[in-house]
Design a protein around this motif. Sequence first.
Motif, mmCIF file in Angstrom:
data_model
loop_
_atom_site.group_PDB
_atom_site.id
_atom_site.type_symbol
_atom_site.label_atom_id
_atom_site.label_comp_id
_atom_site.label_asym_id
_atom_site.label_seq_id
_atom_site.Cartn_x
_atom_site.Cartn_y
_atom_site.Cartn_z
ATOM 1 N N UNK A 149 0.835 -1.204 0.000
ATOM 2 C CA UNK A 149 0.000 0.000 0.000
ATOM 3 C C UNK A 149 0.870 1.254 0.000
ATOM 4 N N UNK A 150 0.575 2.144 -0.949
ATOM 5 C CA UNK A 150 1.231 3.457 -1.007
ATOM 6 C C UNK A 150 0.139 4.515 -1.023
ATOM 7 N N UNK A 151 0.325 5.558 -0.209
ATOM 8 C CA UNK A 151 -0.678 6.627 -0.163
ATOM 9 C C UNK A 151 -0.002 8.001 -0.159
ATOM 10 N N UNK A 152 -0.817 9.026 -0.106
ATOM 11 C CA UNK A 152 -0.317 10.404 -0.170
ATOM 12 C C UNK A 152 -0.876 11.207 1.004
ATOM 13 N N UNK A 192 -1.637 9.379 11.091
ATOM 14 C CA UNK A 192 -2.232 8.051 10.908
ATOM 15 C C UNK A 192 -1.391 7.169 9.991
ATOM 16 N N UNK A 193 -0.816 7.784 8.959
ATOM 17 C CA UNK A 193 0.028 7.031 8.022
ATOM 18 C C UNK A 193 1.314 6.567 8.703
ATOM 19 N N UNK A 194 1.908 7.438 9.519
ATOM 20 C CA UNK A 194 3.133 7.060 10.235
ATOM 21 C C UNK A 194 2.858 5.912 11.200
ATOM 22 N N UNK A 195 1.723 5.986 11.886
ATOM 23 C CA UNK A 195 1.358 4.909 12.820
ATOM 24 C C UNK A 195 1.168 3.592 12.061
ATOM 25 N N UNK A 196 0.542 3.678 10.883
ATOM 26 C CA UNK A 196 0.327 2.472 10.063
ATOM 27 C C UNK A 196 1.659 1.915 9.555
ATOM 28 N N UNK A 197 2.602 2.797 9.208
ATOM 29 C CA UNK A 197 3.919 2.333 8.761
ATOM 30 C C UNK A 197 4.663 1.650 9.906
ATOM 31 N N UNK A 198 4.587 2.248 11.093
ATOM 32 C CA UNK A 198 5.252 1.671 12.269
ATOM 33 C C UNK A 198 4.680 0.275 12.556
ATOM 34 N N UNK A 199 3.370 0.113 12.329
ATOM 35 C CA UNK A 199 2.706 -1.184 12.563
ATOM 36 C C UNK A 199 2.937 -2.169 11.408
ATOM 37 N N UNK A 200 3.639 -1.715 10.345
ATOM 38 C CA UNK A 200 3.933 -2.591 9.208
ATOM 39 C C UNK A 200 2.777 -2.776 8.244
ATOM 40 N N UNK A 232 1.435 -0.131 6.227
ATOM 41 C CA UNK A 232 1.515 0.796 5.093
ATOM 42 C C UNK A 232 2.974 0.830 4.650
ATOM 43 N N UNK A 233 3.210 0.786 3.346
ATOM 44 C CA UNK A 233 4.582 0.655 2.837
ATOM 45 C C UNK A 233 5.282 1.979 2.540
ATOM 46 N N UNK A 234 4.523 3.028 2.278
ATOM 47 C CA UNK A 234 5.121 4.351 2.049
ATOM 48 C C UNK A 234 4.027 5.396 1.974
ATOM 49 N N UNK A 235 4.390 6.647 2.317
ATOM 50 C CA UNK A 235 3.470 7.768 2.149
ATOM 51 C C UNK A 235 4.236 8.952 1.551
ATOM 52 N N UNK A 236 3.629 9.549 0.541
ATOM 53 C CA UNK A 236 4.209 10.700 -0.165
ATOM 54 C C UNK A 236 3.633 11.958 0.472
#
Length: 283
Positions: free
Chosen positions: A213-216, A221-229, A231-235
Amino acid sequence: FAQLGAESEWRVANTKSIKETADQLGVELRFLDAQQKQDKQIEAVRKLIIQKVDVIGISPIVETGWEEVFREAKAAGIPIILSDRRAAVPEDLYATYLGSDFLEEGRNAGRVLAKLVNGEAKIVELVGTVGSAPANDRFKGFREIIKNYPGMKIIDSESGDFTRARGKEVMDTFLKQYGKTITAVYAHNDDMALGAIQAIENYGLKPGVDIKIVSIDASHGAFEAMIAGKLNATVECNPLLGPQFFDLALKVVNGDIVPKWVPSREGIFYPDNAAEILPGRKY
């Protein structure tokens, strides 16, 4: 300031930045919220014209349909500053546009996803509000990149209206229709990605692992999702436009020449250092 609504974490942070900066500067701010409706936003601009404000700031909910009311503002001698979203009007109808390069955000999302999946993916796309500048350009920019990767195919694309609830609904539908065929999600903003993550988990798959998953936006919320593994990247798309907005407003009122486009500064973030970066993030 005619704000379009409060559809996402991004928009809430954007509104807060505008209001807090006005307070700090001692500016009298008339703030109107259109609640995601263009007719209400047009009405808000007309109210501000009647009130004879010095400058009107607006984040247009969609690109089209603004020319008439912008001409009314011009006739009243009130300059318009477009903030975050563009409007499809002649350049003489607004003073400047402050905001992101949405095309480049879409391209960056395409580049990041191509690396993540080694150029092979069956992608579903969660599109933003139909007709809005960010949705239009993030749609185009992403396709500009992935056309160079024959193994990357968009199997479906639908609007989730930049909201978490709609992102979840649309992803639920995609999963019912395509199931494990889906290997990647491209979401035009973090809120829709977070909704998609819920849908993927409910379906019994692992977001960020089974489906990349990549989002913008690069919101909390995106950082928390990345920390939890999950979300793969956010622009990044920077919502903290208050200081730049009021700086431009003062220049416009004083008759200074300002560029037609003032871009905001932005980056790309990944899970590997998300935990370090999150505490310093303001949105």
